[in-house]
Every structure is written in C-alpha cells, then in structure tokens.
Design a protein around this motif. Sequence first.
Motif, short mmCIF file in Angstrom:
data_model
loop_
_atom_site.label_atom_id
_atom_site.label_comp_id
_atom_site.label_asym_id
_atom_site.label_seq_id
_atom_site.Cartn_x
_atom_site.Cartn_y
_atom_site.Cartn_z
N GLU A 45 -3.91 6.98 -1.36
CA GLU A 45 -3.04 7.14 -0.20
C GLU A 45 -2.66 5.76 0.28
O GLU A 45 -3.53 4.92 0.53
N THR A 46 -1.37 5.50 0.39
CA THR A 46 -0.93 4.20 0.86
C THR A 46 -1.37 4.02 2.30
O THR A 46 -1.03 4.84 3.16
N PRO A 47 -2.15 2.96 2.57
CA PRO A 47 -2.67 2.79 3.93
C PRO A 47 -1.63 2.22 4.90
O PRO A 47 -0.62 1.66 4.48
N SER A 48 -1.93 2.37 6.17
CA SER A 48 -1.18 1.69 7.22
C SER A 48 -1.96 0.45 7.59
O SER A 48 -3.20 0.43 7.54
N CYS A 49 -1.27 -0.59 7.98
CA CYS A 49 -1.90 -1.85 8.37
C CYS A 49 -2.79 -1.64 9.59
O CYS A 49 -2.38 -1.00 10.56
N THR A 50 -3.99 -2.20 9.55
CA THR A 50 -4.91 -2.07 10.68
C THR A 50 -4.47 -2.93 11.86
O THR A 50 -4.86 -2.66 12.99
N THR A 57 2.21 -2.14 1.31
CA THR A 57 2.87 -2.13 0.01
C THR A 57 1.83 -2.38 -1.08
O THR A 57 0.98 -3.26 -0.94
N CYS A 58 1.90 -1.61 -2.16
CA CYS A 58 1.02 -1.86 -3.30
C CYS A 58 1.46 -3.18 -3.95
O CYS A 58 2.57 -3.29 -4.45
N TYR A 59 0.57 -4.17 -3.90
CA TYR A 59 0.90 -5.50 -4.42
C TYR A 59 0.38 -5.70 -5.83
O TYR A 59 0.98 -6.40 -6.62
N ALA A 60 -0.76 -5.08 -6.14
CA ALA A 60 -1.35 -5.26 -7.47
C ALA A 60 -2.30 -4.12 -7.80
O ALA A 60 -2.87 -3.50 -6.91
#
Length: 97
Positions: A45-50, A57-60
């Motif tokens: 699940e793509t997280p939200s910034c804390t 964004t998936c970076y790697a």
Amino acid sequence: MTIPEIKLIPSPDTEEAKAAAVHKWNKVAGTRHKLGGEPIGENVETPSCTMCKQPMTCYATIDSIGDDYDLGDCWVINVFVCMKCGTTSSQIDPAYV
C-alpha cells in the motif's frame, strides 16, 4: 506521481560478491532491482508521508540478494519518498515469484 521504471542490473565486483548473489532455488529473485515504477509485492500500500500527509512515491525496489541473504522467501524492499518534503519510508513485502 510515478517515476518511470529503470531496471538495475547487479554487477558484483569480487568472487565473494558473485557467490553471495546466487539463488539456487529461484530464477526470479535477484532480478527485480529497479528505480521508480510501481512497487512490487502482494500487499503493498503506497504510504502517506508522516510529516506532510502527501502520498509518497515508489523510488526504488531492492530485491533479495542470494540464498544466504534472502529476505523471507525472496521478498523485496520497496522504498518510498515524499517528493514534497523528502521524508522516506520502506516496506518489506512478499513479492510474486
């Protein structure tokens, strides 16, 4: 935001590193290293910034490294970054193999 997928090809420099990167029982593990693209895994699940609550964004995606350093059962680590404030997060998740 989705970063265009850029495949990464491991290139071990020493005999010890070459031996460490061997997967005897799985032909897919070790081939899924990449920058960008969609995260890999069964329950990602793509997280939200804390910090700022923006979608990350998936970076790697970092794949397992050989049988001796295998993550779970050939799992991967997905690394996410907030493109707004630079916060990072990572998830280890079973991958389709």
